[in-house]
Design a protein around this motif. Structure first.
Motif, PDB file in Angstrom:
ATOM      1  N   ILE A 408       0.838  -1.206   0.000  1.00 37.36           N
ATOM      2  CA  ILE A 408       0.000   0.000   0.000  1.00 37.36           C
ATOM      3  C   ILE A 408       0.869   1.251   0.000  1.00 37.36           C
ATOM      4  O   ILE A 408       0.604   2.213  -0.722  1.00 37.36           O
ATOM      5  CB  ILE A 408      -0.946  -0.008   1.219  1.00 37.36           C
ATOM      6  CG1 ILE A 408      -1.957  -1.160   1.109  1.00 37.36           C
ATOM      7  CG2 ILE A 408      -1.682   1.321   1.349  1.00 37.36           C
ATOM      8  CD1 ILE A 408      -2.799  -1.355   2.353  1.00 37.36           C
ATOM      9  N   SER A 410       3.984   1.518  -1.114  1.00 35.03           N
ATOM     10  CA  SER A 410       4.650   1.657  -2.415  1.00 35.03           C
ATOM     11  C   SER A 410       3.694   2.196  -3.473  1.00 35.03           C
ATOM     12  O   SER A 410       4.094   2.965  -4.357  1.00 35.03           O
ATOM     13  CB  SER A 410       5.214   0.296  -2.863  1.00 35.03           C
ATOM     14  OG  SER A 410       6.186  -0.166  -1.954  1.00 35.03           O
ATOM     15  N   LYS A 411       2.443   1.805  -3.380  1.00 30.87           N
ATOM     16  CA  LYS A 411       1.451   2.201  -4.377  1.00 30.87           C
ATOM     17  C   LYS A 411       1.001   3.646  -4.178  1.00 30.87           C
ATOM     18  O   LYS A 411       0.834   4.402  -5.149  1.00 30.87           O
ATOM     19  CB  LYS A 411       0.239   1.271  -4.290  1.00 30.87           C
ATOM     20  CG  LYS A 411      -0.842   1.516  -5.322  1.00 30.87           C
ATOM     21  CD  LYS A 411      -0.433   1.012  -6.689  1.00 30.87           C
ATOM     22  CE  LYS A 411      -1.611   1.098  -7.667  1.00 30.87           C
ATOM     23  NZ  LYS A 411      -1.217   0.645  -9.015  1.00 30.87           N
ATOM     24  N   THR A 412       0.799   4.045  -2.931  1.00 32.91           N
ATOM     25  CA  THR A 412       0.196   5.350  -2.663  1.00 32.91           C
ATOM     26  C   THR A 412       1.188   6.388  -2.157  1.00 32.91           C
ATOM     27  O   THR A 412       0.892   7.587  -2.182  1.00 32.91           O
ATOM     28  CB  THR A 412      -0.918   5.213  -1.612  1.00 32.91           C
ATOM     29  OG1 THR A 412      -0.345   4.787  -0.365  1.00 32.91           O
ATOM     30  CG2 THR A 412      -1.962   4.187  -2.050  1.00 32.91           C
ATOM     31  N   GLU A 413       2.352   5.912  -1.647  1.00 33.21           N
ATOM     32  CA  GLU A 413       3.338   6.810  -1.029  1.00 33.21           C
ATOM     33  C   GLU A 413       2.722   7.606   0.130  1.00 33.21           C
ATOM     34  O   GLU A 413       3.144   8.719   0.422  1.00 33.21           O
ATOM     35  CB  GLU A 413       3.928   7.775  -2.072  1.00 33.21           C
ATOM     36  CG  GLU A 413       4.785   7.103  -3.120  1.00 33.21           C
ATOM     37  CD  GLU A 413       6.045   6.481  -2.537  1.00 33.21           C
ATOM     38  OE1 GLU A 413       6.585   7.049  -1.575  1.00 33.21           O
ATOM     39  OE2 GLU A 413       6.461   5.420  -3.025  1.00 33.21           O
ATOM     40  N   SER A 414       1.724   7.010   0.780  1.00 34.95           N
ATOM     41  CA  SER A 414       1.008   7.718   1.835  1.00 34.95           C
ATOM     42  C   SER A 414       0.827   6.813   3.044  1.00 34.95           C
ATOM     43  O   SER A 414       0.282   5.708   2.928  1.00 34.95           O
ATOM     44  CB  SER A 414      -0.367   8.178   1.330  1.00 34.95           C
ATOM     45  OG  SER A 414      -1.173   8.641   2.399  1.00 34.95           O
ATOM     46  N   SER A 417      -2.964   5.917   3.951  1.00 35.42           N
ATOM     47  CA  SER A 417      -3.563   4.694   3.412  1.00 35.42           C
ATOM     48  C   SER A 417      -3.124   3.477   4.222  1.00 35.42           C
ATOM     49  O   SER A 417      -3.926   2.572   4.496  1.00 35.42           O
ATOM     50  CB  SER A 417      -3.157   4.511   1.940  1.00 35.42           C
ATOM     51  OG  SER A 417      -3.574   5.606   1.166  1.00 35.42           O
TER      52      SER A 417
END
Length: 448
Positions: A408, A410-414, A417
């Motif tokens: 998550i 890596s995908k959103t950088e957040s 999340s």
């Protein structure tokens, strides 16, 4: 179902036998509930449980606790230091790998520490302990030494993930069951003291690794850790011994009938969900601190969390013996979930320190209390197997939780999340444990 025996020989000459049997029957009915279809009341088992006495103290009993504390220091203490390794590998040794891939190494550790418990629990119940402990103590020490020689990703997976995790799991699996042989009324307190080992280790190892690497290098730092581990597993070998006679109960590795009890099934599911999200902050605290510019101080966040988990592991145990471990476990699990949701909003040094401390206390409470919680959901002679079933389920949770969070991230950088996922599953697990409590007691309040 346990082999039926004539209850008379096991308690011959005891005028209180009818009362003991009736009490056991009432306890079994409350435990199983009206829908139980297997493992019905066994008079012999109830009589045996009623007649078991526990030292609940004394030099020998507390030496067992000291040995178990050394064991959790060496196993879970080293594993809880994973956050500092995650950050170091991302920036140095495994800088070409993404965070989710690196997190799989730590997840394998958490998973495989729990996974062998189902086998070791069964072996422990039948009287086998010292031989597998000795072998795994040696392989665990070797696995720590081998980390120093690793250079490629697959080497870290095999040494720090698989070999280290499995060896630690073989040693850790019977440890809590041994403590239960020596304590009953003070069992939650004893478990709390044992769990302090992982807090102390999780505090010392991260600071030690971070401080020594610039001075003596990664390889000699790991060798220094291996020397400490060798001392701890040796102390455990000298002190950890079961007290009660082994009993070869029927049913193989799993007592599947236990899952027919709604309270036990819901309790295991609740612990699984909580574990799926609980270790996400400990895995990524160092990374989160580095992202907001804390530099080298970010590595201390893991140590702070583990240090304060000492409070969470020790203090609740004193009250759990009075009000019930699950009654303490549920609110602390809820607090963990709420804290995880607040995590992304901690964007300063002070706020992350406070978060790390509070999260450490809540996490420590869960780790110290889930074992005495499951210990009361069945007979004493079957405790190793039930503990093994629970920890096997927790192994799966520990395996999938941090990598999902890493994916998550890596995908959103957040981290918002990441926290949404982890916080949600922890709170969901808390609700399920509430259901387990109601399924056992048939009311919303009572000791459990």
């Amino acid at each position: 179902m346990d082999e039926k025996k004539d209850p008379s020989p096991s308690v011959a000459g005891d005028n209180d036998e009818p009362a003991a049997l009736e009490k056991g029957k009432v306890d079994r009915e409350v435990e199983d509930g009206p829908d139980s279809t297997e493992r019905e009341f066994d008079p012999a088992s109830a009589a045996e449980d009623a007649k078991i006495t526990f030292p609940d103290g004394g030099v020998r009993a507390w030496f067992v606790v000291a040995g178990a504390l050394h064991m959790t220091f060496a196993t879970f203490g080293f594993t809880n230091a994973w956050g500092v390794f995650q950050a170091y590998y991302e920036t140095d040794l495994l800088s070409t790998s993404n965070p989710s891939s690196i997190a799989w190494i730590g997840s394998l550790q958490y998973c495989l520490i729990f996974l062998p418990a189902v086998i070791m629990g069964r072996l422990f119940d039948t009287g086998t302990f010292i031989v597998p402990y000795t072998i795994s103590a040696l392989t665990y020490t070797v696995s720590v030494i081998l980390i120093a020689q690793c250079k490629e990703y697959y080497q870290f997976v095999l040494c720090q993930g698989v070999l280290l995790g499995l060896s630690a799991g073989v040693m850790f699996g019977p440890t809590l069951a041994i403590v239960s042989h020596w304590f009953h009324k003070k069992r939650a307190m004893a478990y709390g003291v044992v769990a302090c080992g992982s807090s102390i280790g999780g505090t010392i190892f991260p600071i030690m690794v971070r401080k020594l690497i610039p001075i003596i290098g990664f390889q000699w730092t790991i060798r220094a850790c291996a020397l400490i581990v060798l001392y701890c597993v040796t102390f455990g070998w000298c002190t950890l011994r079961p007290r009660l006679e082994p009993k070869n109960v029927a049913g193989g590795l799993f007592n599947f009938a236990a899952f027919r009890r709604p309270a036990f099934s819901l309790y295991v599911l609740g612990c699984f969900l909580v574990m799926s999200g609980l270790y996400t902050p400990l895995t990524y605290l160092d990374v989160a601190g580095a992202r907001i510019g804390l530099g080298e101080f970010s590595s201390y966040l893991v140590a702070i969390a583990n240090a304060f988990s000492l409070v969470g592991r020790l203090v609740p145990g004193f009250y759990a013996d009075k009000v019930g471990p699950v009654n303490i476990l549920i609110p602390f699990s809820a607090i963990s979930g709420i804290l995880i949701f607040a995590w992304p909003y901690c964007v300063s040094k002070a706020s992350l320190i406070v978060f790390s401390a509070l999260m450490g206390i809540a996490t420590g409470a869960f780790v110290s209390l889930f074992s005495p919680g499951v210990a009361q959901l069945g007979e004493t002679h079957d405790i190793g197997r039930r503990m093994g079933m629970l920890t096997t389920c927790l192994a799966a949770a520990a395996l999938i939780g941090p990598p999902i969070s890493g994916a998550i991230l890596s995908k959103t950088e957040s981290f918002l999340s990441v926290a949404s996922f982890a916080g949600t599953v922890v709170l969901a697990g808390t609700v399920v444990m509430l259901g387990a409590r109601f399924a056992l007691l048939k009311r919303w309040w009572g000791k459990m």
